[in-house]
Scaffold this active site. Structure first.
Site, short mmCIF file in Angstrom:
data_model
loop_
_atom_site.label_atom_id
_atom_site.label_comp_id
_atom_site.label_asym_id
_atom_site.label_seq_id
_atom_site.Cartn_x
_atom_site.Cartn_y
_atom_site.Cartn_z
CG HIS A 39 -1.97 -1.02 1.15
ND1 HIS A 39 -2.44 -1.72 2.24
CD2 HIS A 39 -2.65 -1.49 0.10
CE1 HIS A 39 -3.37 -2.54 1.86
NE2 HIS A 39 -3.52 -2.44 0.56
CD GLU A 62 -7.75 -12.20 -31.93
OE1 GLU A 62 -6.93 -11.95 -31.04
OE2 GLU A 62 -8.93 -12.54 -31.71
CG ASP A 92 -4.54 -14.75 -29.91
OD1 ASP A 92 -3.89 -15.62 -29.30
OD2 ASP A 92 -5.48 -14.11 -29.40
CB CYS A 105 -6.03 -3.86 -30.82
SG CYS A 105 -6.77 -5.45 -31.21
#
Ligand code: PEP
Ligand code: MG
Length: 591
Positions: free
Chosen positions: A200, A442, A466, A513
């Site tokens: 944290h 892909e 991919d 992308c």
């Protein structure tokens, strides 16, 4: 371990958790704890001591709520919620019952019993090899220190609100409460012996933009208040008594970093245009609606890929149509007028639903994944398509199917889409009648039949992650064959070109992308091949824009022409590197 470099100079290495370099005088916060004496009490004293403990717990609760309120206001709700874990410690009945039991059985004072029991819990948690549980130990100790201070009537040991001069804080540990008090103007940076990237304290350092290094082991013992040090939050280094040479070298690094960040900030809202006037669309990849803020903050022009499957994983129940509708609509609203491309969910492969019984497969990446899974689980698909259609009423949504391997799947998916549109019309529910539909390319088969796909779609988006895995038969998750995973392989270059040509032949745009789009070395090749849009993780958008604004499209085209002729992936990569490093050397400086 410290390394002696120059006389008097010592370098300590830890974990970089918050970027930036600073230098200055150090302030060492001691590890002194209030002395917690053990006292034997009479029965009458015992009852009063239990009351004293109760009052200290209430007081502590008020203090934590106050810190939480300040942090939430100053830094945001997420940082504020860190203190929820502290409040939970105060409500832990098992712990508190054990403290009272110890007091009564051993007839000892509250601070002794509280410290003993809480420290035993914390030590057990700290010993477990798990960042999350270790963090709970820090929470436990943070709260314990507060309770003890309140029992003993002491002020907080580390009051960091009134530092007299700017300094670097060095400490064995800094709790989130201490960190929250840091005065950003006075604290140049901080370093601690303990901690991890996900602690944290590290999260808060990042959100306060204070350079920080954690995990320095026992380094705090080697420092003394008033000494001079340099802290490098990029590389996790603290240099004590830095030599002139070190200061000089770091001076250069700091100047370069600052200059680059300033340059990236200056062009944040400018369009991505090459030097010879070619406009490139730069969008972002997101996983949830709330990422929209980061998209805007990084100057991306909308979302090129919303990986919706993250709405489905890590949870007990499937999100229903309404929940999905809200998520898609929220993203669309937040980014208007920029487009948001929703990808229908890509489950299977390496992303599974914990609650759905999916039969194990020999080759999950070649199995019932993405669109194949949807076409078999029509209820799930229907919910998602209806949710997307309803959210499309916002006017700036687009949608695309993942892992299309041929025309058959596209036809089936589109038929379902039409069916659900008809349902909504019957129900008088509005949606965008002109919702644009696209497909991801892909698989090699999709690239080879891109012409058939493009004629039926409004855009194509190449998922290179991919596409490379399937074309080169290299599992994208397998590190032993990672060297074969080659984005510049001539086969990949040609498949991208085929896809671009098919899209442009049908006058539709094509984006990339996959990760290839976010690599400043590879982006010029994609643009040279004719790709219209690049979609990358939000923080990677500014460097891409910087590069594009220094690129000439003519150079990118030359690079692509070379790549299309070349027979070696290594040679193509070398050319890509030469171009990017020449036009934007600042992006490739060693940190
Ligand atoms: C890709 O395959 O390139 C892609 C963008 O999809 P994902 O990484 O989600 O499989
Ligand atoms: Mg993919």
């Amino acid at each position: 371990m410290p390394e002696a470099l120059h006389k008097g100079e010592k370098t300590f290495r830890g974990i970089p958790v918050s970027a930036g370099v600073c230098r200055g005088k150090i302030l060492v916060l001691g590890r002194t704890r209030p002395s917690i004496g053990k006292r034997h009490l009479s029965e009458a004293e015992l009852a009063e001591d239990v009351n004293r403990l109760e009052r200290a717990l209430v007081q502590t609760r008020h203090q934590i709520l106050e810190v939480q309120r300040k942090v939430s206001k100053g830094m945001g709700a997420h940082e504020g919620s860190i203190f929820d874990a502290h409040l939970l410690v105060l409500e832990d009945r098992t712990l508190l019952d054990e403290v009272v039991r110890m007091m009564q059985e051993e007839k000892v004072n509250a601070e002794h019993a509280f410290h003993t029991v809480a420290e035993r819990y914390a030590a057990t948690l700290a010993a477990i090899e798990d960042d999350y549980l270790r963090e709970r130990a820090t929470d436990m100790r943070d709260v314990t220190a507060r309770v003890l201070n309140n029992l003993l009537g002491l002020d907080n040991e580390f009051d960091l609100r009134h530092l007299k001069e700017p300094c670097i804080i060095i400490s064995h540990d800094l709790t989130p409460s201490n960190t929250a008090q840091l005065d950003k103007l006075k604290v140049l940076g901080f370093a601690t012996d303990v901690g991890s990237k996900t602690s944290h304290t590290a999260i808060m350092a990042r959100s306060m933009r204070i350079p920080a290094v954690v995990g320095l082991k026992n380094a705090s013992e080697e420092f003394e208040t008033g000494q001079y040090a340099l802290l490098d939050g990029f590389n996790g280094v603290v240099v004590l008594n830095p030599s002139d040479q070190t200061l000089f070298e770091y001076g250069q690094i700091i100047r370069k970093q600052v200059t680059l960040q300033e340059k990236l900030r200056d062009i944040l809202l400018n369009p991505a245009i090459t030097l010879d006037g070619h406009r490139v669309l730069l969008s972002a990849n997101i996983e949830q609606a709330s990422d929209a803020e980061e998209v805007k903050a990084n100057g991306a022009e909308g979302v090129g890929l919303f990986r919706t499957e993250y709405l489905f994983i890590n949870r007990e129940h499937l999100p229903d149509e309404e929940e999905q509708y809200q998520a898609y609509r929220a993203a669309a609203r937040a980014l208007k007028p920029f487009p948001v491309v929703i990808r229908t969910f890509d489950l299977g492969g390496d992303k599974f639903l914990s609650h759905l019984q999916v039969p194990a497969e020999m080759n999950p990446f070649l199995g019932c994944r993405a669109i194949r899974f949807c076409l078999q689980q029509l209820d799930i698909f229907r919910n998602q398509l209806r949710a997307i259609l309803r959210a499309s009423a916002e006017g700036n949504l687009k949608m695309m199917y993942p892992m299309i391997s041929g025309l058959g799947e596209l036809t089936q998916a589109n038929a379902l889409l039409e069916e659900y549109k008809a349902e909504l019309r019957r129900e008088n529910i509005g949606f965008d009648e002109n919702l644009e539909t696209g497909a991801m390319i892909e698989t090699p088969s999709a690239a080879l039949v891109a012409d058939s796909l493009a004629r039926r779609l409004k855009f194509l988006s190449i998922g290179t992650n991919d596409l490379i895995q399937y074309s080169l038969a290299v599992d994208r998750m397998n590190e032993t064959i990672a060297h074969l995973y080659e984005p510049t392989h001539p086969a990949i270059v040609r498949l991208i070109k085929l896809t671009v040509d098919a899209a442009h032949h049908h006058k539709i745009p094509v984006s990339v992308c996959g990760e290839m789009a976010s690599d400043p070395v590879l982006a010029p090749l994609l643009l040279g091949l004719g790709v219209d849009e690049l979609s990358a993780a939000p923080p990677l958008v500014p460097p891409l824009k910087f590069l594009i604004r220094r690129l000439k499209m003519s150079e990118a085209k030359q690079l692509a022409d070379f790549a299309l002729e070349c027979e070696s992936g290594v040679e193509i990569l070398t050319r890509c590197q030469e171009l990017s490093r020449r036009i934007a050397p600042g992006l490739f400086e060693e940190k």
